[in-house]
Design a protein around this motif. Structure first.
Motif, PDB file in Angstrom:
ATOM      1  N   HIS A 245       0.843  -1.327   0.228  1.00 20.75           N
ATOM      2  CA  HIS A 245      -0.221   0.102  -0.003  1.00 20.75           C
ATOM      3  C   HIS A 245       0.807   1.370  -0.097  1.00 20.75           C
ATOM      4  O   HIS A 245       1.973   1.314   0.703  1.00 20.75           O
ATOM      5  N   LEU A 246       0.553   2.280  -0.964  1.00 21.73           N
ATOM      6  CA  LEU A 246       1.061   3.527  -0.794  1.00 21.73           C
ATOM      7  C   LEU A 246       0.422   4.541  -0.189  1.00 21.73           C
ATOM      8  O   LEU A 246      -0.808   4.621  -0.612  1.00 21.73           O
ATOM      9  N   VAL A 247       0.973   5.375   0.660  1.00 20.74           N
ATOM     10  CA  VAL A 247       0.270   6.585   1.217  1.00 20.74           C
ATOM     11  C   VAL A 247       0.996   7.751   0.673  1.00 20.74           C
ATOM     12  O   VAL A 247       2.350   7.949   0.648  1.00 20.74           O
ATOM     13  N   ILE A 248       0.087   8.520   0.114  1.00 20.85           N
ATOM     14  CA  ILE A 248       0.743   9.935  -0.341  1.00 20.85           C
ATOM     15  C   ILE A 248       0.150  11.025   0.390  1.00 20.85           C
ATOM     16  O   ILE A 248      -1.134  11.279   0.318  1.00 20.85           O
ATOM     17  N   LEU A 249       0.922  12.015   0.871  1.00 22.46           N
ATOM     18  CA  LEU A 249       0.765  13.275   1.456  1.00 22.46           C
ATOM     19  C   LEU A 249       0.417  14.430   0.728  1.00 22.46           C
ATOM     20  O   LEU A 249       1.682  14.839  -0.079  1.00 22.46           O
ATOM     21  N   ARG A 250      -0.791  14.893   0.297  1.00 23.00           N
ATOM     22  CA  ARG A 250      -0.881  15.946  -0.471  1.00 23.00           C
ATOM     23  C   ARG A 250      -1.222  17.263   0.014  1.00 23.00           C
ATOM     24  O   ARG A 250      -1.017  18.196  -0.560  1.00 23.00           O
ATOM     25  N   SER A 251      -1.794  17.281   1.396  1.00 21.58           N
ATOM     26  CA  SER A 251      -1.975  18.572   2.027  1.00 21.58           C
ATOM     27  C   SER A 251      -0.891  19.392   2.164  1.00 21.58           C
ATOM     28  O   SER A 251       0.608  18.755   2.189  1.00 21.58           O
ATOM     29  N   THR A 252      -0.900  20.851   2.431  1.00 24.85           N
ATOM     30  CA  THR A 252       0.325  21.515   2.654  1.00 24.85           C
ATOM     31  C   THR A 252       0.692  21.286   4.334  1.00 24.85           C
ATOM     32  O   THR A 252      -0.355  21.540   5.157  1.00 24.85           O
ATOM     33  N   VAL A 253       1.878  21.213   4.518  1.00 20.50           N
ATOM     34  CA  VAL A 253       2.090  20.841   6.089  1.00 20.50           C
ATOM     35  C   VAL A 253       3.422  21.507   6.492  1.00 20.50           C
ATOM     36  O   VAL A 253       4.376  21.833   5.342  1.00 20.50           O
TER      37      VAL A 253
ATOM     38  N   PHE B 261       5.564   5.459   1.577  1.00 24.20           N
ATOM     39  CA  PHE B 261       5.033   6.817   1.777  1.00 24.20           C
ATOM     40  C   PHE B 261       5.790   7.706   1.045  1.00 24.20           C
ATOM     41  O   PHE B 261       7.264   7.925   1.115  1.00 24.20           O
ATOM     42  N   VAL B 262       5.290   8.669   0.435  1.00 25.39           N
ATOM     43  CA  VAL B 262       5.857   9.905  -0.312  1.00 25.39           C
ATOM     44  C   VAL B 262       4.954  11.195   0.011  1.00 25.39           C
ATOM     45  O   VAL B 262       3.866  11.017   0.443  1.00 25.39           O
ATOM     46  N   VAL B 263       5.544  12.063  -0.183  1.00 23.46           N
ATOM     47  CA  VAL B 263       4.964  13.402   0.012  1.00 23.46           C
ATOM     48  C   VAL B 263       4.842  14.178  -1.404  1.00 23.46           C
ATOM     49  O   VAL B 263       5.863  14.231  -2.068  1.00 23.46           O
ATOM     50  N   VAL B 264       3.615  14.589  -1.794  1.00 22.84           N
ATOM     51  CA  VAL B 264       3.312  14.860  -3.203  1.00 22.84           C
ATOM     52  C   VAL B 264       2.764  16.383  -3.244  1.00 22.84           C
ATOM     53  O   VAL B 264       1.455  16.124  -3.073  1.00 22.84           O
ATOM     54  N   PRO B 265       3.124  17.401  -2.689  1.00 28.85           N
ATOM     55  CA  PRO B 265       2.184  18.628  -2.347  1.00 28.85           C
ATOM     56  C   PRO B 265       1.542  19.106  -3.716  1.00 28.85           C
ATOM     57  O   PRO B 265       2.226  18.851  -4.735  1.00 28.85           O
ATOM     58  N   GLU B 266       0.465  19.582  -3.615  1.00 23.79           N
ATOM     59  CA  GLU B 266      -0.302  19.979  -4.611  1.00 23.79           C
ATOM     60  C   GLU B 266      -0.080  21.501  -4.757  1.00 23.79           C
ATOM     61  O   GLU B 266      -0.044  22.204  -3.843  1.00 23.79           O
ATOM     62  N   PHE B 267       0.105  21.939  -5.984  1.00 22.69           N
ATOM     63  CA  PHE B 267       0.214  23.178  -6.469  1.00 22.69           C
ATOM     64  C   PHE B 267      -1.094  24.045  -7.468  1.00 22.69           C
ATOM     65  O   PHE B 267      -0.938  25.100  -7.912  1.00 22.69           O
ATOM     66  N   LEU B 268      -2.064  23.216  -7.285  1.00 21.01           N
ATOM     67  CA  LEU B 268      -3.112  23.912  -8.159  1.00 21.01           C
ATOM     68  C   LEU B 268      -3.703  24.871  -7.532  1.00 21.01           C
ATOM     69  O   LEU B 268      -3.677  25.320  -6.099  1.00 21.01           O
ATOM     70  N   ARG B 269      -4.442  26.022  -8.215  1.00 22.27           N
ATOM     71  CA  ARG B 269      -4.909  27.101  -8.076  1.00 22.27           C
ATOM     72  C   ARG B 269      -6.584  27.128  -8.095  1.00 22.27           C
ATOM     73  O   ARG B 269      -7.114  26.625  -9.240  1.00 22.27           O
ATOM     74  N   GLU B 270      -7.377  27.409  -7.386  1.00 23.08           N
ATOM     75  CA  GLU B 270      -8.745  27.338  -7.297  1.00 23.08           C
ATOM     76  C   GLU B 270      -9.063  28.207  -8.522  1.00 23.08           C
ATOM     77  O   GLU B 270      -8.557  29.423  -8.786  1.00 23.08           O
TER      78      GLU B 270
END
Ligand code: NAD
Length: 457
Positions: free
Chosen positions: A117-125, A151-160
């Protein structure tokens, strides 16, 4: 792939819709029952252009569903992506309770799972969250060899407002791993993000976490800068919009990597002078420009910090590599290295300085008058070779000839402490671990990374 997305807000809903479009089966999870119901019917939980159509398509293709049962979601999927909110607390810190709770729930569920199982953190922390909260919650130590749970951290850069286009066309897909290298999760990560156009960029966890916020801070700074310039322009009967339109067309110095490396404070004959002039104008016009007003103070603090880094080394015999405000010039006006040298002399340090351009200028007489009248106390400290510079010193401050100097220092029997103001040590890895700051594991390097920021006008 079967993917559970935790948090069905702006980021989670868009991420889920795009992953479904890319052919994955997505199970949305949220603590808000109304969001679970809407998402489960293929309806958006937020207002975002093109999202309705994307969700409808995914729903009709039976690739989208939702549940409030987090454990069941983990057991039914191969990948879990954490997109829960991380709102501000009163003191400015982020409230990480939803991230912690989600990671703990996933961790507990994974104890009942035997497949990978892979867990990805996308939230900004904030930096350090992966190591201090997520990895312990998942019950893994983060070693790249860990096989069952990744486990990897993959931050999201999208703009609303442009979220779907941003999802597919990011500047880069930042992937944080324990050692900053592609690990056992690389293939799954590539598969998940192969439809996005940005290159996959692997960095250590902390850098991924930090870079996301640094980008936003820079955007905030740009907005404040543009508004202050617009305010001053209006007071001076100048069209600030037209001026900034032209400003952004300069991709060599204005919108570029120029002036964006940590290093020495700015200096030289133009930057400080012109900043003072603009601040003078703003005072005259009664325009309050707090960002621009703070710039000189920031530069001054940085200069004092740099002096402290040198004096913290302990030794009294200091060698300074460079004196003019940047290499290739003999211009000493408002050079931060002159200021540093003066601080050190004022504190009684035994100082040697190497700057061939200044030395040549002194010998040929081109800038002799300035040197002899304005900085006689420094000109007497100039040496003419690197050998002289390195002879019997306790501390070496590297600002210019770093490759050559570091190579020579490495060969010395008793190397001095090195304060490296000019960049990371070539061929030497920067180590980041769970508790300490990034550091160079090099015997002689004792300081911050990245090239010098000396270029003036
Ligand atoms: N909104 C943006 O433009 C944007 C862009 C990039 C990154 N981010 C970051 O992404 C994260 C999410 O932002 P957002 O704007 O989507 O937030 P949001 O508030 O719109 O959505 C968060 C969702 O998480 C849900 N949630 C809270 N606790 C949960 C739990 N324990 N389990 C499952 N769901 C839970 C909430 O009910 C909510 O639906 C934040 O860290 C934010 O900083 C946001």
């Amino acid at each position: 792939m079967r993917i559970s997305v935790f948090g069905l807000g702006y980021v989670g809903c868009v991420t889920a819709a795009c992953l479904a479009k890319d052919g994955h089966r997505v199970l949305g999870v949220d603590v808000t029952p109304s969001k679970v119901v809407r998402f489960g019917r293929g309806l958006p939980t937020v207002v975002e252009p093109r999202l309705d159509a994307l969700l409808r398509r995914g729903y009709r293709a039976r690739r989208l569903s939702a549940t409030a049962d987090a454990r069941a979601a983990v057991l039914a999927t191969d990948v879990s992506i954490i997109c829960v909110g991380t709102p501000s607390r009163r003191d400015g810190s982020l409230d990480l309770s939803a991230v912690r709770e989600t990671a703990e729930t996933i961790g507990r569920a994974l104890t009942a799972k035997t497949s990978r199982h892979l867990v990805i953190l996308r939230s900004t922390v904030p930096p350090g969250t992966a190591e201090s909260i997520i990895l312990p919650a998942l019950g893994i130590d983060g070693a790249p060899t860990e096989r069952r749970i990744g486990f990897v951290v993959v931050p999201e850069f999208l703009r609303e407002g442009t979220a779907i286009a941003d999802y597919y066309h990011p500047s880069f897909v930042l992937v944080g791993s324990a050692d900053g290298q592609p690990d056992g999760n690389a293939r799954t990560v590539a598969e998940l993000f192969n439809s996005t156009r940005g290159p996959l960029t692997w960095v250590p966890y902390r850098e991924a976490e930090m870079l996301k916020s640094v980008c936003n801070v820079f955007h905030a700074l740009k907005v404040a800068f543009a508004n202050e310039i617009g305010t001053l322009c209006a007071a001076l009967s100048i069209d600030g919009h037209a001026l900034m339109e032209r400003f952004v067309t300069d991709r060599k110095l204005n919108l570029s990597a120029a002036y964006l490396r940590p290093g020495l404070p700015f200096g030289g004959s133009c930057l400080p002078k012109d900043l003072r002039m603009v601040l003078h104008l703003s005072n005259r016009e009664n325009c309050d420009l707090p960002v621009l007003r703070a710039v000189m103070g920031s530069n001054e603090s940085h200069l004092l910090r740099t002096v402290e880094r040198i004096t913290d080394c302990g030794g009294r015999r200091v060698a300074l590599d460079g004196l003019a405000f940047k290499s290739g010039t003999d211009d000493l006006r408002e050079s931060p290295l002159v200021r540093i040298a003066e601080h050190l002399l004022g504190k009684g340090y035994d100082l040697k300085i190497y700057d061939p351009a200044v030395e040549a200028s002194r010998l040929t007489g081109a800038n002799r008058q300035y040197i002899e009248e304005r900085v006689p106390h420094l000109s007497s400290r100039l040496v003419t070779t690197l050998d002289e510079l390195l002879d019997r010193i306790d501390v070496l401050v590297v600002a210019r000839h770093r490759a050559e100097l570091l190579e020579r220092v490495a060969r010395l029997g008793r190397p001095p402490r090195v304060v490296d103001l000019a960049g990371p040590v070539p061929g030497v890895e920067i180590v980041v671990d769970a508790v300490s700051k990034p550091r160079y594991p090099h015997a002689v390097a004792a300081s911050a990374p990245a090239p010098v920021n000396l270029e003036g006008a």
